[in-house]
Scaffold this motif. Structure first.
Motif, PDB file in Angstrom:
ATOM      1  N   PRO A  59       0.789  -1.206   0.125  1.00  0.00           N
ATOM      2  CA  PRO A  59      -0.052   0.050  -0.040  1.00  0.00           C
ATOM      3  C   PRO A  59       0.864   1.357   0.035  1.00  0.00           C
ATOM      4  CG  PRO A  59      -0.760  -1.355   1.761  1.00  0.00           C
ATOM      5  CD  PRO A  59       0.710  -2.008   1.286  1.00  0.00           C
ATOM      6  N   LYS A  60       0.534   2.224  -0.927  1.00  0.00           N
ATOM      7  CA  LYS A  60       1.452   3.309  -0.928  1.00  0.00           C
ATOM      8  C   LYS A  60       1.834   4.149   0.173  1.00  0.00           C
ATOM      9  CE  LYS A  60       2.349   7.094  -4.347  1.00  0.00           C
ATOM     10  NZ  LYS A  60       1.727   7.837  -5.188  1.00  0.00           N
ATOM     11  N   PRO A  61       0.619   4.415   0.929  1.00  0.00           N
ATOM     12  CA  PRO A  61       0.835   5.023   2.428  1.00  0.00           C
ATOM     13  C   PRO A  61       1.700   4.366   3.090  1.00  0.00           C
ATOM     14  CG  PRO A  61      -1.448   4.992   1.916  1.00  0.00           C
ATOM     15  CD  PRO A  61      -0.774   3.920   0.861  1.00  0.00           C
ATOM     16  N   ALA A  62       2.227   2.965   3.066  1.00  0.00           N
ATOM     17  CA  ALA A  62       2.967   2.174   4.053  1.00  0.00           C
ATOM     18  C   ALA A  62       4.497   2.372   3.387  1.00  0.00           C
ATOM     19  CB  ALA A  62       2.766   0.736   3.915  1.00  0.00           C
ATOM     20  N   LEU A  63       4.698   3.137   2.405  1.00  0.00           N
ATOM     21  CA  LEU A  63       6.340   3.321   2.097  1.00  0.00           C
ATOM     22  C   LEU A  63       6.495   4.616   2.580  1.00  0.00           C
ATOM     23  CD1 LEU A  63       8.686   2.363   0.241  1.00  0.00           C
ATOM     24  CD2 LEU A  63       7.643   3.677  -1.653  1.00  0.00           C
ATOM     25  N   ALA A  64       7.701   4.473   3.310  1.00  0.00           N
ATOM     26  CA  ALA A  64       8.160   5.737   3.705  1.00  0.00           C
ATOM     27  C   ALA A  64       9.544   5.662   3.481  1.00  0.00           C
ATOM     28  CB  ALA A  64       8.229   5.923   5.185  1.00  0.00           C
ATOM     29  N   VAL A  65       9.993   6.805   2.405  1.00  0.00           N
ATOM     30  CA  VAL A  65      11.361   7.012   1.844  1.00  0.00           C
ATOM     31  C   VAL A  65      12.144   7.887   2.959  1.00  0.00           C
ATOM     32  CG1 VAL A  65      12.690   7.872   0.028  1.00  0.00           C
ATOM     33  CG2 VAL A  65      10.640   6.966  -0.392  1.00  0.00           C
ATOM     34  N   THR A  66      13.294   7.377   3.383  1.00  0.00           N
ATOM     35  CA  THR A  66      13.824   8.020   4.392  1.00  0.00           C
ATOM     36  C   THR A  66      15.302   8.702   3.907  1.00  0.00           C
ATOM     37  OG1 THR A  66      15.154   5.952   5.104  1.00  0.00           O
ATOM     38  CG2 THR A  66      13.164   6.438   6.276  1.00  0.00           C
ATOM     39  N   SER A  67      15.442   8.435   2.663  1.00  0.00           N
ATOM     40  CA  SER A  67      16.770   9.446   2.403  1.00  0.00           C
ATOM     41  C   SER A  67      16.798   8.862   0.563  1.00  0.00           C
ATOM     42  CB  SER A  67      18.155   8.912   2.925  1.00  0.00           C
ATOM     43  OG  SER A  67      18.511   7.626   2.497  1.00  0.00           O
ATOM     44  N   GLY A  68      17.510   9.849  -0.102  1.00  0.00           N
ATOM     45  CA  GLY A  68      17.740   9.795  -1.493  1.00  0.00           C
ATOM     46  C   GLY A  68      16.731  10.387  -2.341  1.00  0.00           C
ATOM     47  N   THR A  69      17.055  10.526  -3.688  1.00  0.00           N
ATOM     48  CA  THR A  69      16.279  11.025  -4.761  1.00  0.00           C
ATOM     49  C   THR A  69      16.324  10.302  -5.797  1.00  0.00           C
ATOM     50  OG1 THR A  69      18.192  12.133  -5.644  1.00  0.00           O
ATOM     51  CG2 THR A  69      16.967  13.455  -3.941  1.00  0.00           C
ATOM     52  N   PHE A  70      15.226  10.495  -6.773  1.00  0.00           N
ATOM     53  CA  PHE A  70      15.100   9.451  -7.705  1.00  0.00           C
ATOM     54  C   PHE A  70      14.808  10.180  -9.228  1.00  0.00           C
ATOM     55  CE2 PHE A  70      12.953   8.260  -3.835  1.00  0.00           C
ATOM     56  CZ  PHE A  70      13.261   7.178  -3.613  1.00  0.00           C
ATOM     57  N   ASP A  71      15.085   9.350 -10.046  1.00  0.00           N
ATOM     58  CA  ASP A  71      14.842   9.916 -11.500  1.00  0.00           C
ATOM     59  C   ASP A  71      13.704   8.973 -11.913  1.00  0.00           C
ATOM     60  OD1 ASP A  71      16.797  11.474 -12.108  1.00  0.00           O
ATOM     61  OD2 ASP A  71      18.126   9.780 -12.731  1.00  0.00           O
ATOM     62  N   THR A  72      12.621   9.412 -12.682  1.00  0.00           N
ATOM     63  CA  THR A  72      11.476   8.705 -12.960  1.00  0.00           C
ATOM     64  C   THR A  72      11.555   8.494 -14.467  1.00  0.00           C
ATOM     65  OG1 THR A  72      10.342   9.669 -11.224  1.00  0.00           O
ATOM     66  CG2 THR A  72       8.909   8.603 -12.879  1.00  0.00           C
ATOM     67  N   PHE A  73      11.306   7.080 -14.809  1.00  0.00           N
ATOM     68  CA  PHE A  73      11.305   6.637 -16.296  1.00  0.00           C
ATOM     69  C   PHE A  73       9.861   6.086 -16.208  1.00  0.00           C
ATOM     70  CE2 PHE A  73      11.264   2.743 -18.883  1.00  0.00           C
ATOM     71  CZ  PHE A  73      11.541   3.228 -20.089  1.00  0.00           C
ATOM     72  N   ARG A  74       9.304   6.584 -17.513  1.00  0.00           N
ATOM     73  CA  ARG A  74       7.756   6.308 -17.660  1.00  0.00           C
ATOM     74  C   ARG A  74       7.744   5.687 -18.832  1.00  0.00           C
ATOM     75  NH1 ARG A  74       4.538   9.309 -14.355  1.00  0.00           N
ATOM     76  NH2 ARG A  74       2.760   9.363 -15.722  1.00  0.00           N
ATOM     77  N   ARG A  75       7.034   4.442 -18.612  1.00  0.00           N
ATOM     78  CA  ARG A  75       7.046   3.415 -19.792  1.00  0.00           C
ATOM     79  C   ARG A  75       5.273   3.264 -19.811  1.00  0.00           C
ATOM     80  NH1 ARG A  75       5.833  -1.723 -19.343  1.00  0.00           N
ATOM     81  NH2 ARG A  75       6.048  -2.762 -17.338  1.00  0.00           N
ATOM     82  N   THR A  76       4.819   2.687 -21.217  1.00  0.00           N
ATOM     83  CA  THR A  76       3.690   2.284 -21.405  1.00  0.00           C
ATOM     84  C   THR A  76       3.674   0.741 -21.232  1.00  0.00           C
ATOM     85  OG1 THR A  76       3.276   4.353 -22.474  1.00  0.00           O
ATOM     86  CG2 THR A  76       1.555   2.539 -22.823  1.00  0.00           C
ATOM     87  N   GLY A  77       2.765   0.403 -20.272  1.00  0.00           N
ATOM     88  CA  GLY A  77       2.545  -1.145 -20.113  1.00  0.00           C
ATOM     89  C   GLY A  77       1.547  -1.907 -21.223  1.00  0.00           C
ATOM     90  N   GLY A  78       1.597  -3.176 -21.301  1.00  0.00           N
ATOM     91  CA  GLY A  78       0.810  -4.026 -22.401  1.00  0.00           C
ATOM     92  C   GLY A  78      -0.747  -3.365 -22.132  1.00  0.00           C
ATOM     93  N   SER A  79      -1.012  -3.033 -20.679  1.00  0.00           N
ATOM     94  CA  SER A  79      -2.444  -2.571 -20.908  1.00  0.00           C
ATOM     95  C   SER A  79      -2.729  -1.272 -21.633  1.00  0.00           C
ATOM     96  CB  SER A  79      -2.855  -2.586 -19.403  1.00  0.00           C
ATOM     97  OG  SER A  79      -1.932  -1.401 -18.776  1.00  0.00           O
ATOM     98  N   GLY A  80      -1.507  -0.473 -21.824  1.00  0.00           N
ATOM     99  CA  GLY A  80      -1.832   0.768 -22.260  1.00  0.00           C
ATOM    100  C   GLY A  80      -1.786   1.960 -21.139  1.00  0.00           C
ATOM    101  N   HIS A  81      -1.504   1.514 -20.128  1.00  0.00           N
ATOM    102  CA  HIS A  81      -1.481   2.334 -18.879  1.00  0.00           C
ATOM    103  C   HIS A  81      -0.045   2.680 -18.620  1.00  0.00           C
ATOM    104  CE1 HIS A  81      -5.638   1.846 -17.508  1.00  0.00           C
ATOM    105  NE2 HIS A  81      -5.278   0.620 -17.579  1.00  0.00           N
ATOM    106  N   THR A  82       0.082   3.972 -18.040  1.00  0.00           N
ATOM    107  CA  THR A  82       1.403   4.464 -17.780  1.00  0.00           C
ATOM    108  C   THR A  82       1.886   3.851 -16.584  1.00  0.00           C
ATOM    109  OG1 THR A  82       1.090   6.516 -19.055  1.00  0.00           O
ATOM    110  CG2 THR A  82       2.789   6.415 -17.781  1.00  0.00           C
TER     111      THR A  82
END
Length: 165
Positions: A59-82
């Motif tokens: 569950p997204k609310p259960a993930l707590a990032v405590t350090s670091g930064t991110f790059d985001t790569f966006r891909r389209t899945g077989g369903s057509g969703h990003t």
């Protein structure tokens, strides 16, 4: 897909901790995962550099990032969703996916856990694309094409692991 009797360790108590290869990104998971899933699609093979990827549904609310930064790569899945895929900006480790179709869910890469030894998949999807020597536990849900729902994967996880484990 080969079926085998595989010892299934218990799900550890939360919080669970993990991070990237270089240590810049650290996180904590504060709720029990909903599933441990293996995906055998060609995208996951390429993204993982292995013959399949293993992921925790968290569950997204259960993930707590405590350090670091991110790059985001966006891909389209077989369903057509990003599907945004977040990676450590320092070392490039793929940490998790944040599917647009499921905004309250994190698909966390099991290999980023400090101790991934317990993460034996309870489900396998896109097995029609699996390597010939792919192995699934005899009690795992095996789906050739992902023509099911995440809820089916979660229900199977719950059948294997009682809430009290």
């Amino acid at each position: 897909m080969i079926r085998a009797d595989i010892a299934r360790p218990p799900v550890p108590s939360v919080p669970l901790h993990g991070g990237c290869h270089c240590g810049a990104v650290r996180y904590e998971i504060t709720a029990r995962p909903k599933a441990v899933n293996a995906c055998h699609c060609d995208d996951c093979k390429r993204l993982s550099g292995a013959t399949f990827g293993v992921y925790l549904h968290v569950p997204k609310p259960a993930l707590a990032v405590t350090s670091g930064t991110f790059d985001t790569f966006r891909r389209t899945g077989g369903s057509g969703h990003t599907i945004p895929i977040e990676r450590c900006t320092e070392c490039g480790t793929r940490m998790w996916h944040l599917p647009d179709a499921a905004p309250d869910l994190v698909i966390l890469c099991a290999g980023t856990l400090d101790d991934p030894s317990w993460a034996v998949p309870t489900s396998h999807i896109f097995t029609e694309e699996a390597a010939p020597d792919a192995v699934a536990a005899s009690d795992a849900l095996v789906i050739e094409a992902f023509n099911s729902t995440r809820r089916a994967l979660w229900a199977h996880f719950d059948r294997i692991y009682s809430v009290s484990s």
